[in-house]
Design an enzyme around this catalytic site. Sequence first.
Site, PDB file in Angstrom:
ATOM      1  N   ARG A  69     -15.518 -30.529  -4.988  1.00  0.00           N
ATOM      2  CA  ARG A  69     -14.728 -29.870  -6.029  1.00  0.00           C
ATOM      3  C   ARG A  69     -15.704 -29.133  -6.942  1.00  0.00           C
ATOM      4  O   ARG A  69     -16.611 -29.744  -7.492  1.00  0.00           O
ATOM      5  CB  ARG A  69     -13.936 -30.904  -6.820  1.00  0.00           C
ATOM      6  N   GLU A  97      -1.360 -28.830   0.712  1.00  0.00           N
ATOM      7  CA  GLU A  97      -0.990 -29.757  -0.362  1.00  0.00           C
ATOM      8  C   GLU A  97       0.309 -29.365  -1.054  1.00  0.00           C
ATOM      9  O   GLU A  97       0.644 -29.905  -2.095  1.00  0.00           O
ATOM     10  CB  GLU A  97      -2.140 -29.901  -1.367  1.00  0.00           C
ATOM     11  N   ASN A 147      -2.941 -35.959  -2.647  1.00  0.00           N
ATOM     12  CA  ASN A 147      -2.606 -36.201  -4.058  1.00  0.00           C
ATOM     13  C   ASN A 147      -1.554 -35.198  -4.515  1.00  0.00           C
ATOM     14  O   ASN A 147      -0.521 -35.555  -5.064  1.00  0.00           O
ATOM     15  CB  ASN A 147      -3.841 -36.068  -4.953  1.00  0.00           C
ATOM     16  N   ASP A 148      -1.831 -33.925  -4.274  1.00  0.00           N
ATOM     17  CA  ASP A 148      -0.861 -32.915  -4.679  1.00  0.00           C
ATOM     18  C   ASP A 148       0.352 -32.923  -3.767  1.00  0.00           C
ATOM     19  O   ASP A 148       1.477 -32.740  -4.224  1.00  0.00           O
ATOM     20  CB  ASP A 148      -1.511 -31.519  -4.670  1.00  0.00           C
ATOM     21  N   CYS A 166      -8.251 -35.258   2.795  1.00  0.00           N
ATOM     22  CA  CYS A 166      -9.266 -35.446   1.756  1.00  0.00           C
ATOM     23  C   CYS A 166      -8.683 -35.956   0.443  1.00  0.00           C
ATOM     24  O   CYS A 166      -9.377 -36.105  -0.540  1.00  0.00           O
ATOM     25  CB  CYS A 166     -10.056 -34.155   1.520  1.00  0.00           C
TER      26      CYS A 166
HETATM   27  C1  PEP Z   1      -5.465 -33.422  -3.430  1.00  0.00           C
HETATM   28  O1  PEP Z   1      -4.637 -32.788  -4.063  1.00  0.00           O
HETATM   29  O2  PEP Z   1      -5.177 -34.380  -2.684  1.00  0.00           O
HETATM   30  C2  PEP Z   1      -6.902 -33.083  -3.514  1.00  0.00           C
HETATM   31  C3  PEP Z   1      -7.773 -33.639  -2.701  1.00  0.00           C
HETATM   32  O3  PEP Z   1      -7.292 -32.202  -4.457  1.00  0.00           O
HETATM   33  P1  PEP Z   1      -7.337 -32.508  -6.034  1.00  0.00           P
HETATM   34  O4  PEP Z   1      -7.194 -33.999  -6.196  1.00  0.00           O
HETATM   35  O5  PEP Z   1      -8.642 -31.989  -6.498  1.00  0.00           O
HETATM   36  O6  PEP Z   1      -6.170 -31.744  -6.550  1.00  0.00           O
HETATM   37 MG    MG Z   2      -5.136 -30.865  -4.901  1.00  0.00          MG
END
Ligand code: PEP
Ligand code: MG
Length: 754
Positions: free
Chosen positions: A469, A603, A626-627, A674
Amino acid sequence: MLEILHRIVQEVNAAPDLGEALNVIVKRVKQAIKTDVCSVYLTDFDRREHVLLATEGLRQDAVGKVSLPMHRGLVGLVCERAETVNLDDATEHPRYLAKHSTGETQYRGFLGVPIIQNRKVLGVLVVRQVESRKFDDNEVTFLFTLAAQLAGAITHARASGELNQLQPSRKPLNRYLSGQPASPGVGTGQAVVAYQLADLDAVPSRTTDNVEADVTAFKDAVSLTRQELENVKNRLSKELPVEELALFDALLLMLGSDTLVNQTVLRIEQGQWAQGALRDTIETHARMFDNMDDVYLRERASDIRNLGRRLLMHLQTEKPREMNFPEKTILVGDDISPVQLAEVPPERLAGIVSAKGSSSSHVSILARAMGAPAVMGVSELPVGRLEGLDIIIDGYRGRVYVSPDPSVTDEYARLAQEESEISSELEMMRGLKSETTDGVTVPLYLNTGLISDVMDMGMNEAEGVGLHRTELLYIVRDRFPGEEVQVESYQRMLTMFAPRPVILRTLDIGGDKPLPYFPFTESNPFLGWRGVRISLDHPEIFLTQIRAMIRANIGLNNLRIMLPMITKVSEVEELQMLIQRAHEELLEEGYKAELPPVGVMIEVPSAVYQIDEIARRVDFLSVGTNDLTQYLLAVDRNNPRVAAIFDDMHPVVLRALVQIVEGAATYQRPVSVCGELAGNPLAAVLLLGMGVDSLSMSAGSLLKIKWVIRSYSRARAKSLLQAALRMTDARQVRELMEKSLDEMGLGGLVRPGK
Ligand code: PEP
Ligand code: MG
């Protein structure tokens, strides 16, 4: 009635503490409804009973002492049903208790309403009448409204410790304080309270009587603080990898920034004295971060305030007291700063407990990197009374035991023993291949950057970086980083891992995490200007970053570029054109640069439904669970109020993942995961069952996931996945996987002990 209610609510609100508020309620309710008794019971789930907390009409000496058993009697019934019970003759009800110690037995009329907060019954508000009496609707709603009022007051009193004072004779039963699990593990030791830095809020406004002297004093404080930070950083450089030390660089950078130094000097020149000028600069700067939705960025406000307190301490020429750290130190504090943590000799640090902060705080990041268990955001923590006490912390479940009973100590000693056995078993995974029992290899990659985790272990164990990131590079500055600064940073990452691949993700800032120098506000930030949407609207920002990435890759050739928040095909095409343009320009400028592979993050649901169209156009895919979870379940990933609904093991998320893997297979594109899901031992098996090509996670998860992968066959993982996909909610999926890990002897990876 309405007017009386209004008055009582006002009186309750004005009451100085819960005890007084309860007395107001029982007294006024008894008068208003004209009953013989009004009482409040508090439900104690540990002891399985309802304790009399206040009464008007019963014996006062029973308050705080007398209790009713949990599942008996009518009070128990109200609690069980979480519903009102209204009886004109209670003596005829089968749950009626003929005899109990408060002397309430001669009453017939009964009305009990539950006191509920966040779906949980906290207690019961009861009125009783000697004669038979059916309470009418008005009276029921009257009590109902007061119960809701009480729920808030009780919750608040529990958090502040006031509730215990109301029941002095009742020592809490192996009670623990709850907080956020911030770094896994079990820690036992003695509390050392992190000393309180000077208090910025206590600084009065005053005019300076000597501008020059004040400016000099302030600058001296800055250089003393700088020296302190440098010392701590040097001391830790043996313990922590470069990436973690970047936290201290960020603090040093803040200390040297125009914003902090020049603005304070300016305020002094305008007439404020040094301490007041510092207070105002710090507050203005910190408040900007306070208002951000992103938890990580909000935490930066606390870094800034801590830095301010340290500066103030030097301005006030106070010396921090000398600290003695016992062999097993549990560092406790109201708002522990990374510097305070760094002052504990690492070999003595057994754990960290902080009243403020969260798992995204810098302290948590450091704790995870140092392998020390941590619990953050323990709002009930009585910091002032903890020095020297025995403490046990459970960093898996976010629990803190103060002066625990021998039974708790024994239990945790046993768990700690099992933990150390697990750690040594985990150690044995080092250097082994991440391969299933039936020979399928699942390469494991590292997530780095924003919450970076390049530990020694991660460096050697990972096949490369699956997600870097790049936001941190932008966040710690007071302006956009230039091309050269970026080249240097990316080169460091690429060199560290070469020839292993490193995936650099392009800038993923957005409405919820604006840069301090690029502010904008939106009413729906997660659905707003985010990720590549900003890149497309500001090609100059994007092109600078891409040029820097491609230049950093010269001579190394292990770069992959990844685009976040892709929602449609045209975004991919336009961004690819920009990447090609940057490459061509660099060639024209004489750089011998290669065009790296380009992939996208999946995502957002729209990308899932267009997966083959997107896959066709890119070199690889990586799922940001996550998103994806946030958008599929319509639940803000940073909002604690709905945190219980955010579950990335929901069958719907699993189905989306299956669809992504199948879509990518049409064009033989590799798929990685990821998001946090990839580092979760419960989920890794399911991802293996789907045929995901690789997993990317923080360093702390690498060996655990490798152990899981090496314990299962692909065939077994597939059949577990089939079962999970048939389930209707996340809880069932978790139970299925917990049972399976237990059967494989891997239960210790997801809870304390084995
Ligand atoms: C996600 O969204 O899963 C991701 C890996 O990116 P971030 O957590 O940086 O939004
Ligand atoms: Mg993300």
